[in-house]
Each structure stands twice: as structure tokens, then as C-alpha cells.
Design a protein around this motif. Structure first.
Motif, PDB file in Angstrom:
ATOM      1  N   LEU A 165      23.153  -4.562  19.815  1.00 42.28           N
ATOM      2  CA  LEU A 165      21.747  -3.933  19.449  1.00 42.28           C
ATOM      3  C   LEU A 165      20.841  -4.016  20.288  1.00 42.28           C
ATOM      4  O   LEU A 165      20.097  -2.868  20.654  1.00 42.28           O
ATOM      5  N   ALA A 166      20.696  -5.006  21.136  1.00 42.65           N
ATOM      6  CA  ALA A 166      19.652  -5.040  22.322  1.00 42.65           C
ATOM      7  C   ALA A 166      19.823  -3.903  23.300  1.00 42.65           C
ATOM      8  O   ALA A 166      18.873  -3.192  23.716  1.00 42.65           O
ATOM      9  N   ALA A 167      21.052  -3.652  23.577  1.00 35.82           N
ATOM     10  CA  ALA A 167      21.435  -2.603  24.525  1.00 35.82           C
ATOM     11  C   ALA A 167      21.201  -1.339  24.063  1.00 35.82           C
ATOM     12  O   ALA A 167      20.604  -0.354  24.815  1.00 35.82           O
ATOM     13  N   LEU A 168      21.343  -1.101  22.807  1.00 38.24           N
ATOM     14  CA  LEU A 168      21.090  -0.065  22.169  1.00 38.24           C
ATOM     15  C   LEU A 168      19.414   0.544  22.203  1.00 38.24           C
ATOM     16  O   LEU A 168      19.265   1.721  22.705  1.00 38.24           O
ATOM     17  N   ILE A 169      18.554  -0.362  21.856  1.00 43.75           N
ATOM     18  CA  ILE A 169      17.274  -0.373  21.842  1.00 43.75           C
ATOM     19  C   ILE A 169      16.864  -0.094  23.143  1.00 43.75           C
ATOM     20  O   ILE A 169      16.009   0.811  23.565  1.00 43.75           O
ATOM     21  N   LEU A 170      17.291  -0.816  24.256  1.00 41.54           N
ATOM     22  CA  LEU A 170      16.830  -0.400  25.898  1.00 41.54           C
ATOM     23  C   LEU A 170      17.377   1.140  26.265  1.00 41.54           C
ATOM     24  O   LEU A 170      16.491   1.502  27.042  1.00 41.54           O
ATOM     25  N   LEU A 186      17.743   0.727  31.838  1.00 41.26           N
ATOM     26  CA  LEU A 186      18.865   1.141  32.131  1.00 41.26           C
ATOM     27  C   LEU A 186      19.840  -0.175  32.770  1.00 41.26           C
ATOM     28  O   LEU A 186      21.026  -0.297  32.247  1.00 41.26           O
ATOM     29  N   PHE A 187      19.435  -0.641  33.735  1.00 44.06           N
ATOM     30  CA  PHE A 187      20.266  -1.841  34.389  1.00 44.06           C
ATOM     31  C   PHE A 187      20.531  -2.981  33.420  1.00 44.06           C
ATOM     32  O   PHE A 187      21.660  -3.561  33.415  1.00 44.06           O
ATOM     33  N   SER A 188      19.290  -3.307  32.707  1.00 44.80           N
ATOM     34  CA  SER A 188      19.623  -4.322  31.622  1.00 44.80           C
ATOM     35  C   SER A 188      20.776  -4.062  30.567  1.00 44.80           C
ATOM     36  O   SER A 188      21.340  -4.817  29.954  1.00 44.80           O
ATOM     37  N   PHE A 224      25.906   2.855  33.208  1.00 43.48           N
ATOM     38  CA  PHE A 224      26.021   2.642  34.737  1.00 43.48           C
ATOM     39  C   PHE A 224      25.737   3.923  35.782  1.00 43.48           C
ATOM     40  O   PHE A 224      25.027   3.997  36.454  1.00 43.48           O
ATOM     41  N   ILE A 225      26.526   5.023  35.032  1.00 44.81           N
ATOM     42  CA  ILE A 225      26.321   6.434  35.735  1.00 44.81           C
ATOM     43  C   ILE A 225      24.768   6.835  35.439  1.00 44.81           C
ATOM     44  O   ILE A 225      24.100   7.218  36.330  1.00 44.81           O
ATOM     45  N   ALA A 226      24.207   6.716  34.343  1.00 46.82           N
ATOM     46  CA  ALA A 226      22.986   7.022  34.216  1.00 46.82           C
ATOM     47  C   ALA A 226      22.114   6.134  34.908  1.00 46.82           C
ATOM     48  O   ALA A 226      20.967   6.693  35.476  1.00 46.82           O
ATOM     49  N   PHE A 227      22.292   4.963  35.314  1.00 48.66           N
ATOM     50  CA  PHE A 227      21.627   4.023  36.088  1.00 48.66           C
ATOM     51  C   PHE A 227      21.509   4.837  37.766  1.00 48.66           C
ATOM     52  O   PHE A 227      20.299   4.599  38.163  1.00 48.66           O
ATOM     53  N   LEU A 228      22.616   4.743  38.008  1.00 49.65           N
ATOM     54  CA  LEU A 228      22.657   5.401  39.322  1.00 49.65           C
ATOM     55  C   LEU A 228      21.882   6.582  39.681  1.00 49.65           C
ATOM     56  O   LEU A 228      21.120   6.744  40.610  1.00 49.65           O
ATOM     57  N   LEU A 229      22.140   7.638  38.536  1.00 50.00           N
ATOM     58  CA  LEU A 229      21.567   8.949  38.878  1.00 50.00           C
ATOM     59  C   LEU A 229      19.761   8.786  38.490  1.00 50.00           C
ATOM     60  O   LEU A 229      19.194   9.509  38.921  1.00 50.00           O
TER      61      LEU A 229
END
Length: 230
Positions: free
Chosen positions: A183-188, A14-16, A117-122
Motif C-alpha cells: 500500500l505504501a509503495a502504491l502511494i509513493l 520511485l526509489f523508495s 526500477f526502470i522508471a527510477f533509472l529513466l
């Protein structure tokens, strides 16, 4: 330990993904190296944009603006950033226009960055409801990123086709770093949506199994107690 093995990678994913989407959202002119598509005019008659009379050797398309590189000095200049920009390129005998309809949808990138970012915090919460919400938001961010990536593909295809229609111009168009970062963010984000929820579920199951319950007496124990009572 098994639960942490799933939970920690989910937070890292999520952070990446958030960092990648944030960088793409800033894009040029703030980050000139991060663009969605770029065209190199290698030989022939170099075109120019209507806002400048100088011939250009390269043009880069970002989220909020485009930048051109003059030929042959290579000096970079960018238009003022804004939502939905258009580009008009002219050669010696014809011209092409990439309208704002192709660039207006690029604003989905910062929306996807905000949701991730919200998902990362939660994802740091141990509460099952917030963990489930983090997983749902991860998949929502993945859907938004998929939409953003589809818009990136559409922009790249349009740029490739439009600039190739310029007469007496030899051009080479490629996808920029922002294209591949999306594309990389989508996979992550897809990995994060699975690992965050599954990791927290394993943690709760591990905690439940570690709980101690009073041991029930067996048959011999009950027999001995009866004899002692007599």
C-alpha cells in the motif's frame, strides 16, 4: 531550485517504492518477517497442516511460500518456494483449503518492482522523451501495484474466512507487513508519476527563461542612429 524541489522528491519516491516492492517480492522464506497475511491460533485445539502432524500456533502467507510455527516450541518451517502454493489445514473435526488460485496472482509484486526500477533509472535523464516515459512507467507501476494490493486484500479475506471455519480453534488473523508495504509503495508511485514529470517540465521552463536574447533598440536608439547617419 524550484524545479529541483519537484524533481528530487520524485526520484526519492520511485526509489523508495522500488525498495518496498523488492522486499515484498522476496518475502518469506527469504525474509520471514515480511508476509502478506498471518493467522495466530491463540487457544483451543491447535490445527495442523497435512504435510506435518505437529500442531501449529501460527501460519504466515508470503509471495512464494508459507511458513508455519510449531506449538509450543515456535520452531519455524517453510515449504519449498514456488509460484502458486496451496495450504490444507485440519482441526479435530474439519479441514479447510486455501488453493493456489488465491496465491498465484501474488507474482504481480515482482513485476511491479521491475517496472518501478526502470522508471527510477529513466527519471535521471534530462531528455524530455525519457522523462515522459519515466512518468508513464511510474503510473504503470502504480497500476500493477494496485492490482497486487487487490490480490493481497483477496488473500487476506480468504485466509480470515477460511481459518475461522475451523472447529474448536480460536484464531486471530491480521494483515502482514508486506500488505502495508505494498500500500505504501502504491502511494509513493502515484506521487512519483506526478513529481518527476512536473519537475523536469519546470527545469526546462527555467532553462528557457534564462536564455539571453539581443535587446531590441528603443525609439530613441533608432532616432540617434538616424541622426548619426545624416
Amino acid at each position: 531550485m524550484a524545479a529541483r524541489a519537484f524533481f528530487l522528491p520524485g526520484v526519492f519516491f520511485l526509489f523508495s517504492a522500488f525498495v518496498l516492492l523488492l522486499l515484498v517480492s522476496i518475502s518469506l522464506p527469504g525474509l520471514p518477517a515480511i508476509d502478506i497475511a498471518r493467522s495466530h491460533f491463540t487457544s483451543g485445539v491447535a490445527p495442523h497442516v497435512t504435510t506435518k502432524s505437529e500442531a501449529i500456533e501460527q501460519i504466515r502467507f508470503g509471495i512464494w511460500a508459507y511458513c508455519i510455527y510449531d506449538a509450543p516450541s515456535g520452531h519455524r518451517s517453510c515449504v519449498d518456494p514456488g509460484h502458486g502454493y496451496s495450504v490444507h489445514l485440519e482441526s479435530t473435526s474439519n479441514s479447510v483449503t486455501i488453493g493456489s488460485a488465491a496465491t498465484r496472482g501474488l507474482a504481480v509484486h515482482p513485476v511491479a518492482a521491475g517496472v518501478s526500477f526502470i522508471a527510477f533509472l529513466l527519471s535521471f535523464s534530462a531528455h524530455i522523451t525519457l522523462t515522459l516515459l519515466a512518468s508513464i512507467l511510474s503510473f504503470l507501476a502504480a497500476i500493477l501495484t494496485l492490482i497486487a494490493f487487490a490480490i493481497d486484500i483477496a488473500l487476506y479475506v480468504m485466509v480470515h474466512n477460511k481459518v475461522n471455519n475451523l472447529h474448536d480453534v480460536h484464531v486471530h488473523s491480521v494483515a502482514g507487513p508486506g500488505f502495508w508495504m505494498t500500500l505504501a509503495a502504491l502511494i509513493l508511485l502515484l506521487f512519483a508519476g506526478c513529481t518527476v514529470c512536473f519537475g523536469r517540465r519546470r527545469a526546462r521552463m527555467a532553462g528557457a527563461s534564462d536564455s539571453t536574447y539581443p535587446e531590441k533598440p528603443g525609439f530613441l536608439g533608432r532616432f540617434r542612429r538616424r541622426r548619426a547617419a545624416v
